[in-house]
Design a protein around this motif. Structure first.
Motif: not given
Length: 246
Positions: A54-64
């Motif tokens: 999930l990419v939002r503005e200056n954030q990214a979460v990589i769930a795996f």
């Protein structure tokens, strides 16, 4: 009727489930999350999401899923701007544009109506026209009945026929608090505003019930993105998804 702060909270909570973290507490930058939740089949989607970014503005979460741990560990040494490119370079990632509802922009709904049980025959005709290769026997009426009893289906009537319908797919998380508003318009009736009226009424109807409307579509579906914005959604982020089909 939900207000903007409630919609914001519910939408963030919904996508937090895909990331298996509380997005409200997430700081700028990239966060890697290894979770067995990504091994489970997603309700309503039919397969696990082995990797969910999930990419939002200056954030990214990589769930795996844990089976990707070694690959993800190797990525952590890369510059942030190269990490997503590396994931997309190795795996075929589905790209989805995510929206959050902001405010209602449509006040008149034309001949759009909330559907009731007596509309099933019209709905079946609509469904078979829109999906000529699908077999509705054994499931469509039960699906229609379940959703209509909840007051979720809306449709646009033209000459006593349905030409556009917003249905209500099963939600993988938080069912009864947030609801996707899928929209289908017969190909010959597109570009006439019927889908906009139908989707706007579906959204208005959900808000009146205290349910947060939710919208997402393929990043290349320009028409869907445009429709979402025209009825009051704004962009929330982009999701990159590795679907794991057997």
């Amino acid at each position: 009727m939900l207000d903007k702060s409630q919609i914001q909270k519910i939408t963030i909570e919904f996508y937090s489930h895909f990331c298996d973290t509380d997005l409200e507490k997430f700081l700028p930058g990239i966060q890697f999350i290894c979770t067995p939740e990504r091994e489970k089949i997603i309700k309503g989607f039919g397969c696990p999401y082995g990797i969910y970014v999930l990419v939002r503005e200056n954030q990214a979460v990589i769930a795996f899923s844990p089976k990707y741990q070694e690959f993800m560990d190797d990525l952590k040494v890369l510059p942030e701007k190269e990490i997503l490119s590396a994931i997309r370079g190795k795996y075929a990632m589905k790209e989805m544009k995510l929206f959050i509802f902001d405010k209602e922009k449509v006040e008149e709904f034309g001949e759009a109506r909330v559907l009731n049980l007596s509309n099933y025959a019209l709905f079946k005709t609509f469904f078979c026209t829109a999906n000529p290769e699908a077999d509705p026997e054994g499931w469509l009426e039960d699906y229609f009945t379940e959703k209509v009893k909840k007051g979720y289906f809306t449709g646009y009537f033209k000459e006593n026929q349905l030409v556009s319908v917003c249905d209500a797919p099963d939600m993988p998380f938080m069912e009864g608090r947030i609801q996707h508003t899928g929209i289908t318009t017969l190909s010959r009736e597109r570009g006439k505003g019927y889908g906009k009226c139908t989707a706007a009424l579906a959204t208005h109807n959900l808000l009146a019930k205290g349910i947060c409307p939710q919208w997402e579509c393929d990043v290349n579906n320009v028409a869907s993105c445009k429709l979402a914005k025209s009825i009051g959604y704004r962009e929330f982020g982009t999701a990159y998804i590795l679907e794991e089909w057997d």
